[in-house]
Enzyme design. Structure first.
Site, PDB file in Angstrom:
ATOM      1  N   GLU A  42     -23.100 -19.233  32.385  1.00 54.81           N
ATOM      2  CA  GLU A  42     -22.213 -20.085  33.168  1.00 54.81           C
ATOM      3  C   GLU A  42     -21.635 -19.216  34.286  1.00 54.81           C
ATOM      4  O   GLU A  42     -21.085 -18.143  34.005  1.00 54.81           O
ATOM      5  CB  GLU A  42     -21.075 -20.619  32.279  1.00 54.81           C
ATOM      6  CG  GLU A  42     -20.167 -21.540  33.054  1.00 54.81           C
ATOM      7  CD  GLU A  42     -19.039 -22.128  32.218  1.00 54.81           C
ATOM      8  OE1 GLU A  42     -18.992 -21.904  31.000  1.00 54.81           O
ATOM      9  OE2 GLU A  42     -18.196 -22.820  32.839  1.00 54.81           O
ATOM     10  N   ARG A 269     -23.242 -12.601  18.230  1.00 55.67           N
ATOM     11  CA  ARG A 269     -22.954 -12.023  19.537  1.00 55.67           C
ATOM     12  C   ARG A 269     -22.558 -10.559  19.389  1.00 55.67           C
ATOM     13  O   ARG A 269     -22.129 -10.115  18.328  1.00 55.67           O
ATOM     14  CB  ARG A 269     -21.907 -12.827  20.291  1.00 55.67           C
ATOM     15  CG  ARG A 269     -20.572 -13.004  19.611  1.00 55.67           C
ATOM     16  CD  ARG A 269     -19.574 -13.674  20.565  1.00 55.67           C
ATOM     17  NE  ARG A 269     -20.067 -14.937  21.106  1.00 55.67           N
ATOM     18  CZ  ARG A 269     -19.970 -15.274  22.408  1.00 55.67           C
ATOM     19  NH1 ARG A 269     -19.415 -14.471  23.275  1.00 55.67           N
ATOM     20  NH2 ARG A 269     -20.408 -16.429  22.820  1.00 55.67           N
ATOM     21  N   LYS A 279     -14.922 -13.697  28.705  1.00 57.36           N
ATOM     22  CA  LYS A 279     -14.818 -13.770  30.163  1.00 57.36           C
ATOM     23  C   LYS A 279     -13.416 -14.160  30.596  1.00 57.36           C
ATOM     24  O   LYS A 279     -12.938 -13.721  31.631  1.00 57.36           O
ATOM     25  CB  LYS A 279     -15.839 -14.770  30.713  1.00 57.36           C
ATOM     26  CG  LYS A 279     -17.226 -14.159  30.842  1.00 57.36           C
ATOM     27  CD  LYS A 279     -18.143 -15.033  31.666  1.00 57.36           C
ATOM     28  CE  LYS A 279     -18.848 -16.025  30.778  1.00 57.36           C
ATOM     29  NZ  LYS A 279     -19.884 -16.799  31.458  1.00 57.36           N
TER      30      LYS A 279
HETATM   31  P1  ATP Z   1     -17.296 -17.329  27.162  1.00 56.31           P
HETATM   32  O1  ATP Z   1     -16.881 -15.871  27.215  1.00 56.31           O
HETATM   33  O2  ATP Z   1     -16.580 -18.174  28.129  1.00 56.31           O
HETATM   34  O3  ATP Z   1     -17.454 -17.860  25.775  1.00 56.31           O
HETATM   35  P2  ATP Z   1     -20.101 -17.082  27.141  1.00 56.31           P
HETATM   36  O4  ATP Z   1     -19.987 -15.718  26.576  1.00 56.31           O
HETATM   37  O5  ATP Z   1     -20.601 -18.183  26.301  1.00 56.31           O
HETATM   38  O6  ATP Z   1     -18.729 -17.428  27.773  1.00 56.31           O
HETATM   39  P3  ATP Z   1     -22.210 -17.731  28.990  1.00 56.31           P
HETATM   40  O7  ATP Z   1     -22.261 -17.502  30.433  1.00 56.31           O
HETATM   41  O8  ATP Z   1     -22.244 -19.136  28.517  1.00 56.31           O
HETATM   42  O9  ATP Z   1     -20.933 -16.986  28.477  1.00 56.31           O
HETATM   43  O10 ATP Z   1     -23.325 -16.884  28.258  1.00 56.31           O
HETATM   44  C1  ATP Z   1     -24.671 -16.875  28.657  1.00 56.31           C
HETATM   45  C2  ATP Z   1     -25.536 -16.463  27.524  1.00 56.31           C
HETATM   46  O11 ATP Z   1     -25.144 -15.173  27.048  1.00 56.31           O
HETATM   47  C3  ATP Z   1     -25.407 -17.400  26.363  1.00 56.31           C
HETATM   48  O12 ATP Z   1     -26.700 -17.686  25.883  1.00 56.31           O
HETATM   49  C4  ATP Z   1     -24.594 -16.670  25.347  1.00 56.31           C
HETATM   50  O13 ATP Z   1     -24.970 -17.031  24.070  1.00 56.31           O
HETATM   51  C5  ATP Z   1     -24.933 -15.213  25.656  1.00 56.31           C
HETATM   52  N1  ATP Z   1     -23.808 -14.348  25.313  1.00 56.31           N
HETATM   53  C6  ATP Z   1     -22.544 -14.439  25.758  1.00 56.31           C
HETATM   54  N2  ATP Z   1     -21.770 -13.500  25.202  1.00 56.31           N
HETATM   55  C7  ATP Z   1     -22.565 -12.769  24.380  1.00 56.31           C
HETATM   56  C8  ATP Z   1     -22.359 -11.660  23.510  1.00 56.31           C
HETATM   57  N3  ATP Z   1     -21.166 -11.090  23.376  1.00 56.31           N
HETATM   58  N4  ATP Z   1     -23.415 -11.187  22.823  1.00 56.31           N
HETATM   59  C9  ATP Z   1     -24.626 -11.743  22.963  1.00 56.31           C
HETATM   60  N5  ATP Z   1     -24.890 -12.796  23.758  1.00 56.31           N
HETATM   61  C10 ATP Z   1     -23.879 -13.308  24.459  1.00 56.31           C
HETATM   62 MG    MG Z   2     -21.036 -20.223  27.029  1.00 52.52          MG
END
Ligand code: ATP
Ligand code: MG
Length: 566
Positions: A42, A269, A279
């Site tokens: 996003e 994650r 974020k």
């Molecule tokens: P927020 O921090 O707002 O929850 P998000 O981490 O979900 O946002 P996105 O931009 O939706 O952020 O993430 C893009 C991709 O990265 C998604 O497929 C998500 O699953 C993956 N992702 C995000 N954070 C992690 C993490 N800490 N470890 C592994 N994958 C991640």
């Molecule tokens: Mg997300």
């Protein structure tokens, strides 16, 4: 273990449970043998090291099985999304060494199709417009043990729903006046199936569609369908989406023709010690100026790590090392540091730099004279060759390499003691010069001209080798030393207090008046060096002509002095 070449870089993908699932699908002949993944960020912030793991998993799996990976921006919330983030995300994915080819997509590319799909659901009696406010809807959701309550608007006629939804789209209602909901099951044990919201009214211009839309699909209503329309075979995502899967499946059931559907695979994650990964929190640090920006070298963002001196290979190797699991955990930041040390050890040219200069005057060296001594650029890389470094009668050494009253285990310079100057000569400290406050301002030393190159013909030994620069030739530099951004290892255990209370006040120490060897005067931003005995550094883009600025990427673990603990 399989190796594949991509962009001239090696990606080593160890087998993990995601690969096993893909292999099972391939062996069963699913998807005509295709493997197609996507990375779906996003654009509401910069990417962080957790995203790097997801990027490596998605692109890595496709590379391993000869497949493809799409980059798709999930831009369903115009209130938080910006073009700056889109640009930074593309830069970071490329920098990590991955390539989405011509497969760049946006969820907003599908707004028309999603709208048409919503109309189809309404026509089939599977969606309705609800005039209740968000709070009421949320209160009616029930709880995992208590069924929800049906909305009084749930049984509106198809015609009325079509008319109202079109009015929503035309901007006839204010924000919050109504939403479109799926009509599934208010008693489902899965809360996500209790008539989830599909569309809400938002009168905010969108970074790509401008003011064309005043209604926007919810993430849950967009994500799975986008995967389906792009022909994604394996939708790799983090664990929290496991409970959303029945809902995604329900949407695809309404949509699909034929057998194909993306397979969602969840993994835990990445969390990292001494930092935050959300974020929202990172944005708060940037907006409230706790850090200098998204690319502050203390941030766990990819742009921050890049500026700090991390290399793409070190991040990819780290992502590989932490592995893929189904269990939430926290990875040790020292593993990340180990990865960059390991990579830079092979590639970073060695140089000499003095962070805290102490003047050394060689009393038996011809004043005003200088000579060049030969220094090895990288003992790990014979091809890196040597360079010439100026030596003269006035030098700087590291202040901590001298002690007037050395304890038993201190083998470096002290009154009357002989040490080796790296690549140059043996010197002996004869006298200490002080200012009126008693502070040591210089050392008067003699050198042994017979020891040129660092060895005595008579075979006598010294117990320490120290680094130095020639005072007249050295370049003045600023050096930024970084420490952990937060003082506690696992911030998820500190939910009671604001995370900002745990910021480390000593996370940045700026040192002015450092001296580095003259070869660094033209050093290019983002180039890497090992300052011998100190650590790995990289050139910060804040550098100006003649005044380089260095970031310490990571300290050296193993110094080459003979002393223990040094
Ligand atoms: P927020 O921090 O707002 O929850 P998000 O981490 O979900 O946002 P996105 O931009 O939706 O952020 O993430 C893009 C991709 O990265 C998604 O497929 C998500 O699953 C993956 N992702 C995000 N954070 C992690 C993490 N800490 N470890 C592994 N994958 C991640
Ligand atoms: Mg997300």
């Amino acid at each position: 273990m399989t190796d594949k070449e991509t962009n001239g870089q090696e990606v080593t993908a160890k087998s993990n449970f995601i690969h096993q699932q893909i292999e099972k699908d391939l062996s069963e002949g699913k998807n005509d043998g295709r493997v197609h993944t996507r990375f779906p960020p996003e654009p509401n912030g910069y990417l962080h090291i957790g995203h790097a793991k997801s990027i490596c998993l998605n692109f890595g799996a496709a590379l391993k099985y000869g497949g493809m990976t799409n980059l798709r921006f999930d831009d369903t919330n115009p209130e938080k999304e910006e073009d700056e983030y889109v640009r930074s995300i593309m830069e970071d994915v490329r920098w990590l060494g991955f390539d989405w080819g011509d497969r760049l997509f946006y969820a907003s590319d599908y707004f028309d199709r999603l709208y048409a799909f919503a109309l189809k659901l309404i026509r089939e009696g599977k969606a309705y417009v609800d005039d209740q406010d968000a709070e009421t809807i949320s209160n009616q959701k029930g709880s995992p043990t208590r069924p929800g309550t049906e909305s009084p608007y749930r049984n509106r006629s198809v015609e009325e729903n079509l008319r109202l939804f079109e009015a929503m789209k035309n901007g006839d209602f204010e924000e919050g006046a109504c939403v479109l909901r799926a009509k599934i099951d208010m008693t489902s044990p899965n809360m996500h199936m209790r008539d989830p919201i599909l569309y809400r009214i938002m009168k905010t211009p969108h970074h790509r569609t401008g003011d064309k839309w005043v209604i926007y699909p919810m993430y849950d209503f967009a994500h799975g369908q986008c995967d389906y329309w792009e022909g994604i075979t394996h939708s790799i995502c983090t664990l929290e989406f496991e409970v959303h899967r029945p809902l995604y499946d329900w949407f695809i059931d309404q949509l699909k023709e034929g057998d194909y559907r993306p397979r969602q695979i969840e993994f835990a994650r990445l969390n990292l010690t001494y930092t935050v990964m959300s974020k929202r929190k990172l944005l708060e640090l940037v907006k409230e100026r706790y850090v200098s920006g998204w690319d502050d070298p203390r941030m766990p963002t990819i742009s921050g790590l890049r500026r700090r001196g991390y290399t793409p290979a070190s991040i990819r190797n780290f992502a590989e090392r932490v592995g893929v699991t189904k269990v939430e955990g926290i990875s040790d930041v020292t593993l990340l540091e180990h990865s960059v040390r390991e990579d830079l050890n092979k590639t970073a040219p060695r140089v000499m730099g003095v962070l805290d200069p102490l003047k050394v005057i060689i009393t038996n060296y011809q004043a005003g004279e200088a000579e060049m001594v030969e220094a090895v650029n990288n003992p790990e890389d014979p091809e890196a060759g040597t360079r010439l470094v100026p030596f003269s009668g006035e030098l700087y050494i590291e202040r901590e390499d001298f002690m007037e009253n050395p304890p038993a285990k201190f083998f470096r310079l002290a009154p009357g003691r002989e040490v080796r100057l790296r690549y140059a000569y043996f010197i002996t400290c004869q006298e200490v010069v002080r200012d009126e406050k008693g502070e040591v301002t210089a050392l008067l030393c003699t050198y042994d001209p017979e020891t040129r190159g660092g060895n005595a013909p008579d075979g006598r030994k010294v117990k320490a080798t120290i680094h130095w620069v020639s005072a007249a030739h050295a370049v003045e530099a600023e050096v930024r030393l970084y420490d952990r951004l937060f003082m506690v290892e696992d911030l998820s255990e500190e939910k009671e207090r604001d995370f900002k209370e745990f910021l480390n006040p000593g996370s940045l120490v700026i040192k002015q008046g450092c001296r580095v060897e003259p070869s660094l005067v033209q050093a290019v931003p983002f180039s890497h060096f090992q300052f011998e005995r100190i650590g790995y550094f990289n050139v910060d883009p804040d550098s100006t002509p003649g005044k380089p600025v260095f970031n310490r990427t990571v300290a050296l673990k193993d110094a080459w002095t003979k002393e223990k603990g040094k």
